[in-house]
Design a protein around this motif. Structure first.
Motif, short mmCIF file in Angstrom:
data_model
loop_
_atom_site.label_atom_id
_atom_site.label_comp_id
_atom_site.label_asym_id
_atom_site.label_seq_id
_atom_site.Cartn_x
_atom_site.Cartn_y
_atom_site.Cartn_z
N ASP A 64 63.70 46.06 14.16
CA ASP A 64 63.26 47.43 14.42
C ASP A 64 61.75 47.57 14.46
OD1 ASP A 64 62.42 50.25 13.11
OD2 ASP A 64 64.23 50.52 14.28
N GLY A 65 61.04 46.87 13.60
CA GLY A 65 59.60 47.06 13.48
C GLY A 65 58.79 46.10 14.34
N ILE A 66 57.67 46.59 14.90
CA ILE A 66 56.80 45.74 15.71
C ILE A 66 56.21 44.62 14.85
CG2 ILE A 66 54.71 47.12 15.32
CD1 ILE A 66 55.77 45.39 18.61
N GLY A 67 56.08 44.87 13.56
CA GLY A 67 55.57 43.83 12.66
C GLY A 67 56.49 42.63 12.61
N VAL A 68 57.80 42.86 12.72
CA VAL A 68 58.76 41.76 12.73
C VAL A 68 58.55 40.90 13.97
CG1 VAL A 68 61.21 41.15 12.88
CG2 VAL A 68 60.48 43.00 11.36
N ILE A 69 58.28 41.54 15.10
CA ILE A 69 58.03 40.81 16.35
C ILE A 69 56.79 39.94 16.20
CG2 ILE A 69 57.59 41.03 18.81
CD1 ILE A 69 60.40 41.93 17.88
N TYR A 70 55.72 40.50 15.64
CA TYR A 70 54.50 39.73 15.42
C TYR A 70 54.75 38.58 14.45
CZ TYR A 70 51.84 43.47 17.70
OH TYR A 70 51.35 44.39 18.60
N GLY A 71 55.52 38.88 13.39
CA GLY A 71 55.80 37.86 12.38
C GLY A 71 56.58 36.69 12.95
N ALA A 72 57.60 36.97 13.75
CA ALA A 72 58.41 35.91 14.36
C ALA A 72 57.56 35.06 15.30
CB ALA A 72 59.58 36.53 15.12
N LYS A 73 56.67 35.71 16.04
CA LYS A 73 55.79 34.97 16.96
C LYS A 73 54.83 34.09 16.18
CE LYS A 73 52.70 35.68 20.90
NZ LYS A 73 52.06 36.70 21.79
N LEU A 74 54.30 34.61 15.08
CA LEU A 74 53.38 33.85 14.25
C LEU A 74 54.06 32.61 13.69
CD1 LEU A 74 50.53 33.85 12.93
CD2 LEU A 74 51.51 35.12 11.02
N LEU A 75 55.34 32.71 13.41
CA LEU A 75 56.10 31.59 12.85
C LEU A 75 56.54 30.59 13.92
CD1 LEU A 75 58.30 33.54 10.29
CD2 LEU A 75 56.45 31.96 9.75
N GLY A 76 56.22 30.89 15.19
CA GLY A 76 56.58 29.99 16.27
C GLY A 76 58.01 30.12 16.74
N THR A 77 58.67 31.21 16.35
CA THR A 77 60.05 31.46 16.76
C THR A 77 60.16 32.89 17.30
OG1 THR A 77 60.54 32.07 14.46
CG2 THR A 77 61.09 29.82 15.15
N PRO A 78 59.56 33.15 18.45
CA PRO A 78 59.49 34.52 18.97
C PRO A 78 60.86 35.13 19.28
CG PRO A 78 58.83 32.94 20.64
CD PRO A 78 58.92 32.19 19.36
N LEU A 79 60.96 36.41 19.07
CA LEU A 79 62.15 37.18 19.41
C LEU A 79 61.99 37.73 20.82
CD1 LEU A 79 62.41 39.01 16.00
CD2 LEU A 79 64.26 37.63 16.97
N LYS A 80 63.11 38.04 21.47
CA LYS A 80 63.07 38.55 22.84
C LYS A 80 62.37 39.90 22.93
CE LYS A 80 67.20 36.12 24.45
NZ LYS A 80 68.58 36.24 24.95
N GLY A 81 62.42 40.66 21.86
CA GLY A 81 61.77 41.96 21.88
C GLY A 81 62.25 42.85 20.76
N ARG A 82 61.59 43.98 20.62
CA ARG A 82 61.92 44.94 19.58
C ARG A 82 63.17 45.72 19.97
NH1 ARG A 82 58.59 50.30 18.38
NH2 ARG A 82 59.41 50.86 16.33
N VAL A 83 64.07 45.92 19.01
CA VAL A 83 65.28 46.71 19.24
C VAL A 83 65.30 47.80 18.16
CG1 VAL A 83 67.79 46.69 19.46
CG2 VAL A 83 66.47 44.68 20.14
N THR A 84 64.79 48.96 18.49
CA THR A 84 64.68 50.03 17.50
C THR A 84 66.04 50.59 17.13
OG1 THR A 84 64.43 51.80 19.13
CG2 THR A 84 62.42 50.67 18.40
N GLY A 85 66.17 51.02 15.91
CA GLY A 85 67.42 51.62 15.48
C GLY A 85 67.77 52.85 16.27
N ILE A 86 66.78 53.71 16.50
CA ILE A 86 67.06 54.96 17.22
C ILE A 86 67.41 54.68 18.68
CG2 ILE A 86 64.66 55.48 17.86
CD1 ILE A 86 65.32 58.43 17.15
N GLY A 87 66.75 53.69 19.28
CA GLY A 87 67.06 53.32 20.66
C GLY A 87 68.47 52.74 20.78
N PHE A 88 68.83 51.90 19.80
CA PHE A 88 70.18 51.34 19.77
C PHE A 88 71.21 52.45 19.62
CE2 PHE A 88 73.75 49.86 17.12
CZ PHE A 88 74.27 48.87 17.94
#
Length: 240
Positions: A64-88
């Protein structure tokens, strides 16, 4: 495939894929639940083993959070993108409305869920509102019984983290609905009690900044974001 970010495993999927999986779970026998962790919830999980089990035990764990996306990228395992709870939730309700499926709203202050139900029924013609209940209750039994009696296909559980994640894990079978979704303060938005951040803030992943400006008392919660990034940087160093 799940991507590990400080012990929380996030499903590496897009919004469209998440909604499609939500529909599949709704149509699958048994009790299923979806969680939408942001950096604050990840930090909570690091300190609360029960919360970590509840989050990782979900059928869908959405970033849900943009920080999670940055964190995953920093760890070298990027996510496809942010999936917000409200958007879902919005995508799921669109699909539910097309098939006349039913939704139960649980959480927030007295009266908020009812106002949210009225707004959502207007916004999504065909969506059936099975029932509502505020978040101020001391015993789970009467609430789960009411949900089961309503025959709801889906329940939006808005009790705040990590209470809602633990509640869904504990009460899914008793409530009888095939799918529960933990959505924090979304009922306040759906009811009109709280305004969602403007589109430009959403696009830039800065909804947290808008919420902080609107409600400075949230600063105590927001300090977990830099803490999350510090811990992520430390984890990156350990993985090298």
């Amino acid at each position: 495939m799940r991507i590990d970010v400080l012990g929380v495993g996030f499903d590496n999927i897009t919004m469209d894929q998440a909604v499609a999986e939500g529909v599949r779970l709704m149509d699958t026998a048994g009790a299923h639940y979806v969680v939408t962790p942001n950096p604050e919830i990840v930090e909570t999980c690091r300190q609360d083993g029960e919360a970590m089990e509840a989050v990782n035990g979900a059928d869908l764990v959405l970033a849900d959070g943009i920080g999670v996306i940055y964190g995953a990228k920093l760890l070298g395992t990027p996510l496809k993108g942010r999936v917000t709870g409200i958007g879902f939730a919005q995508g799921l309700m669109e699909r539910m409305a097309g098939n006349g499926r039913s939704l139960y709203l649980l959480g927030a202050k007295p009266g908020v869920a009812e106002r949210a139900a009225e707004n959502l029924a207007r916004q999504y013609p065909g969506l059936q509102i099975a029932g509502t209940h505020d978040g101020y209750f001391s015993e789970d039994g009467p609430v789960t019984e009411d949900i089961r009696a309503s025959g709801a296909d889906v329940v939006f559980v808005c009790l705040g983290a990590p209470k809602q994640e633990k509640w869904m894990r504990r009460n899914g079978e008793a409530a009888g609905a095939h799918l529960m979704v933990g959505l924090g303060g979304c009922l306040d938005v759906f009811s009109g009690e709280v305004k969602r951040a403007p589109a430009v803030f959403q696009k830039l992943g800065l909804e947290w900044l808008y919420r902080l400006a609107a409600n400075p008392s949230r600063i105590g919660r927001m300090v977990k974001l830099p803490l999350f990034l510090i811990h992520t940087a430390g984890e990156r160093g350990r993985r090298r």
